[in-house]
Write an enzyme that holds these catalytic residues in place. Structure first.
Site, short mmCIF file in Angstrom:
data_model
loop_
_atom_site.label_atom_id
_atom_site.label_comp_id
_atom_site.label_asym_id
_atom_site.label_seq_id
_atom_site.Cartn_x
_atom_site.Cartn_y
_atom_site.Cartn_z
N GLU A 304 0.83 -1.21 0.00
CA GLU A 304 0.00 0.00 0.00
C GLU A 304 0.86 1.26 0.00
O GLU A 304 0.54 2.23 -0.68
CB GLU A 304 -0.94 0.02 1.21
N ARG A 308 0.80 3.78 -3.23
CA ARG A 308 0.17 5.08 -2.97
C ARG A 308 1.21 6.18 -2.73
O ARG A 308 1.12 7.26 -3.31
CB ARG A 308 -0.77 4.99 -1.76
N ASP A 437 -5.18 -9.87 -8.24
CA ASP A 437 -5.48 -8.97 -9.36
C ASP A 437 -4.28 -8.29 -10.01
O ASP A 437 -3.96 -8.49 -11.19
CB ASP A 437 -6.52 -7.91 -8.93
N GLU A 572 -11.88 0.82 -10.34
CA GLU A 572 -11.54 -0.09 -11.45
C GLU A 572 -12.41 0.08 -12.69
O GLU A 572 -11.91 0.02 -13.82
CB GLU A 572 -11.57 -1.55 -10.97
C1 DMJ Z 1 -6.28 0.61 -4.90
O1 DMJ Z 1 -5.48 0.76 -3.80
C2 DMJ Z 1 -5.53 -0.01 -6.03
O2 DMJ Z 1 -6.21 0.20 -7.21
C3 DMJ Z 1 -5.31 -1.47 -5.85
O3 DMJ Z 1 -4.72 -2.07 -6.96
C4 DMJ Z 1 -6.62 -2.16 -5.58
N1 DMJ Z 1 -7.34 -1.54 -4.52
C5 DMJ Z 1 -7.51 -0.12 -4.52
C6 DMJ Z 1 -8.68 0.41 -5.30
O4 DMJ Z 1 -9.75 -0.38 -5.38
#
Ligand code: DMJ
Length: 673
Positions: A304, A308, A437, A572
């Site tokens: 994270e 971010r 994912d 998404e």
């Molecule tokens: C975000 O932190 C990123 O897109 C991550 O890949 C998946 N989760 C969240 C948004 O849904």
């Protein structure tokens, strides 16, 4: 024969004359004890056995009791929402969106060198030095703000709303336990809901009312400004109630802390730049310069904070050319490196950026596959900028190991990997959703970042897409919606996380870069499904997880379990809409994105500033706000919406930039490297 005193049965006499004559507690206790002593051993054993049995029953029925308690607290939440309504916090009708007018880090020396991972000699040749840091290559100013147009398509949406038949939702409230990348994963799933498909069924009266509406042509410029306005509104709340903190809690008008690093502010930096919000950007920059410090005794999640914070700082540096952001990126990048100091070199999930220590979660030595394989774009770029190979080496070692690992199925990876053995852990489902994912996303994007030279990445990506087609792809029976299910113990579970809606965009990006044309066909089909996950909900907002109908005897394609009805303002679908529009120029993708923005405005916008995630996308009367604005709403959702509506194709050209999984654009390396 038994003696008269010895009875092998239990006699319970309630309310006899004797007992009524007792008036004082002491006597009653003595009498009880006497009676107990008078019982035979067998009788006593039977009573004790009965009590034990009742106690065990009580324990076993605990979950259903808690469920009732939860029901009570959910009702309390509902009442809060009604109360909020009374205070004027009702969802805002379309067209009535208020217009808000715009208004050093201590070095890394405090991490002792012995806790840092060994610097690896590059097994891969280092990339050439990027162009001079003081004058970054891609510096561009914020786009010029457009003049505000009309808001007539909000009025059109009003009419569409009239067409909706709003069913009562009779399902149970959500039960959630585990926080996953901002999502709450259900503990168990309850009964299915009965509901009306959004926009598909309407009463006759509704249809007549809608027939009076005249279609209005809407210029793209209006939509771009609506996104800017939405950002300003969100920022207003963040600034007023959560400035410098991780997340805004817009309803309680306070903040939430995750890492204590100003997560929303950093995540939103490049969005402000791209949206042309100069004043807001300048204020945020000041905070980064004067307040942001990574010299903190705090545990952060490696993934994270990489996507971010490191990603946000690197992209802001590239867009602005301001070395403040590069310095901060170097600082956080270096502090995250202890995570890689594990027996297998597969990183731990958590790092203390002040102490320079790292560890797995308390309950396991596993890391999540998506987490360890979705930090590569950022660390590779950090090596390129600093000419220090340690970052690139650490993340590419992970890529190499995962590439070689046994336990994949046609290129599809399990969810967990062990930090001691470096092997996949055999638990969880094969999914394109949570915990796997962005592994797939980063295979393609690293290949693009490196100018399409790293063929193993491409091979893994192509194999995985074939694996998806072979193992996970299905169509609903009623409406022929294509979806990506999950494979669990050899059985397909027809459910898809909203997170999977990154896939249409990624497939389209691959097809744009010369990958098979049928990837684009699949992207088109999946995009339609992700759109329906919004359009078929009463609020026009997607649930966190959708279940798909494979039976032909029922007319509904999508069902939502009670535990999955929340919407966290995730990006998404609008992310994929952006890619699909850029590559096809089909205006329906913009229209779908526009519908989503309006639904956010209608059901998640908090008048005092900010947007909130909600618990129930099926109940437009009570969407049940959760009082949290995720940082990715500003970092990703609004950015992708803006780029979707912008006519400037060169604004973050997809031939020059690759977006990390948190929507932070990083440059594609020159092919001469
Ligand atoms: C975000 O932190 C990123 O897109 C991550 O890949 C998946 N989760 C969240 C948004 O849904």
């Amino acid at each position: 024969m038994y003696s008269p005193q010895r009875k092998d049965f239990v006699s319970l006499t309630l309310g006899d004359q004797h007992s009524r004559s007792y008036t004082n507690g002491k006597h009653r206790r003595q009498s009880c004890w006497r009676k107990w002593k008078q019982l035979s051993r067998l009788q006593r054993s039977l009573i004790l056995f009965l009590l034990a049995f009742l106690f065990i029953c009580g324990i076993l029925s605990y979950p259903s009791l808690t469920e009732q308690w939860r029901g009570l607290s959910d009702r309390a939440l509902k009442e809060d929402w009604v109360e909020m309504d009374n205070r004027g916090l009702r969802p805002i009708p379309p067209g009535l969106v208020p217009k808000i007018l715009p208004g050093v880090v201590p070095g890394v020396q405090d991490i002792p060198p012995e806790v840092m991972p060994e610097i690896q000699r590059p097994s891969i040749p280092l990339l050439p030095k990027p162009p001079a840091m003081r004058k970054p290559p891609s510096k561009r100013g914020p786009p010029v703000l457009q003049k505000r147009g009309n808001v007539s398509d909000w009025q059109v949406k009003d009419g569409e709303e009239a067409m909706l038949k709003r069913d009562e939702d009779g399902g149970k409230e959500a039960k959630t336990v585990i926080s996953w990348r901002g999502a709450m994963i259900e503990a168990e799933q309850g009964t299915e809901l009965q509901s009306t498909a959004h926009g598909k069924e309407g009463t006759v009266a509704d249809a007549e009312e809608a027939a009076n509406l005249k279609p209005v042509t809407v210029k793209a410029v209006d939509r771009v400004e609506a996104v800017q306005e939405a950002f300003r509104h969100a920022w207003k709340g963040y600034k007023a109630f959560a400035w410098g903190h991780d997340e805004l809690k817009p309803i309680s008008k306070t903040h939430g802390e995750w890492f204590g690093l100003g997560l929303t502010l950093i995540d939103a930096l490049d969005t402000m730049w791209i949206l042309g919000l100069k004043d807001e950007f300048a204020e945020a920059r000041k905070w980064v310069e004067t307040e942001l410090s990574f010299s903190k005794n705090v545990d952060v999640n490696l993934f994270e904070s990489t996507i971010r914070i490191l990603g946000g700082l690197l992209s802001t540096y590239h867009l602005t050319g301001d070395t403040l952001f590069l310095d901060k990126a170097k600082d956080i990048g270096f502090r995250l490196m202890p995570a890689f100091k594990t027996p297998s070199k597969i990183p731990y999930s958590d790092v203390n950026i002040g102490k320079g220590t790292a560890h797995p979660p308390r309950w396991t030595t596993d890391s999540t596959v998506a987490e360890v394989t979705s930090i590569q774009l950022e660390f590779r770029e950090l090596s390129r900028l600093t000419q220090d190979p340690q970052y690139q080496n650490a993340v590419e070692e992970v890529t190499r190991q995962v590439h070689r690992l046994e336990g994949k199925r046609d290129g599809l990876v399990p969810m967990f990997i062990n930090t001691n053995s470096g092997k996949f852990t055999r638990r969880g489902a094969l999914t394109l959703g949570a915990r796997a994912d962005s592994y797939y996303e980063y295979l393609l994007k690293q290949w693009l970042q490196g100018s399409k030279k790293e063929t193993e990445l491409l091979e893994d990506y192509l194999q995985a897409i074939e694996g998806v087609k072979k193992n996970l792809l299905r169509q609903t029976s009623p409406g022929k919606l294509t979806f990506v299910g999950e494979l669990s113990n050899g059985r397909l579970n027809p459910k898809m996380d909203h997170l999977v809606c990154f896939l249409p965009g990624t497939l389209a990006l691959g097809a744009h870069n010369g990958l098979p044309a049928d990837h684009m066909d699949l992207a088109v089909q999946l995009m339609e499904t992700c759109h329906q996950m919004y359009a078929q909900m009463e609020t026009g907002l997607s649930p966190e997880i959708a279940h798909f109908n494979l039976q032909s005897n029922n007319g509904r394609d999508i069902d939502v379990k009670p535990a999955d009805r929340h919407n966290l303002l995730r990006p998404e679908t609008v992310e994929s809409l952006f890619y699909m529009y850029r590559f096809t120029k089909d205006s329906k993708y913009r229209d779908w994105g526009w519908d989503i923005l309006q639904s956010f405005n209608k059901y998640t916008r908090v008048p005092s500033g900010g947007y909130t995630s909600i618990s129930n996308v099926r109940d437009p009367e009570n969407p049940a706000p959760r009082d949290k604005m995720e940082s990715f709403f500003l970092g990703e959702t609004l950015k992708y919406l803006f780029l979707l509506f912008s006519d400037d194709n060169e604004l973050i050209s997809l031939d020059k930039y690759v977006f990390n999984t948190e929507a932070h654009p990083l440059p594609i390396w020159p092919s001469t490297s």
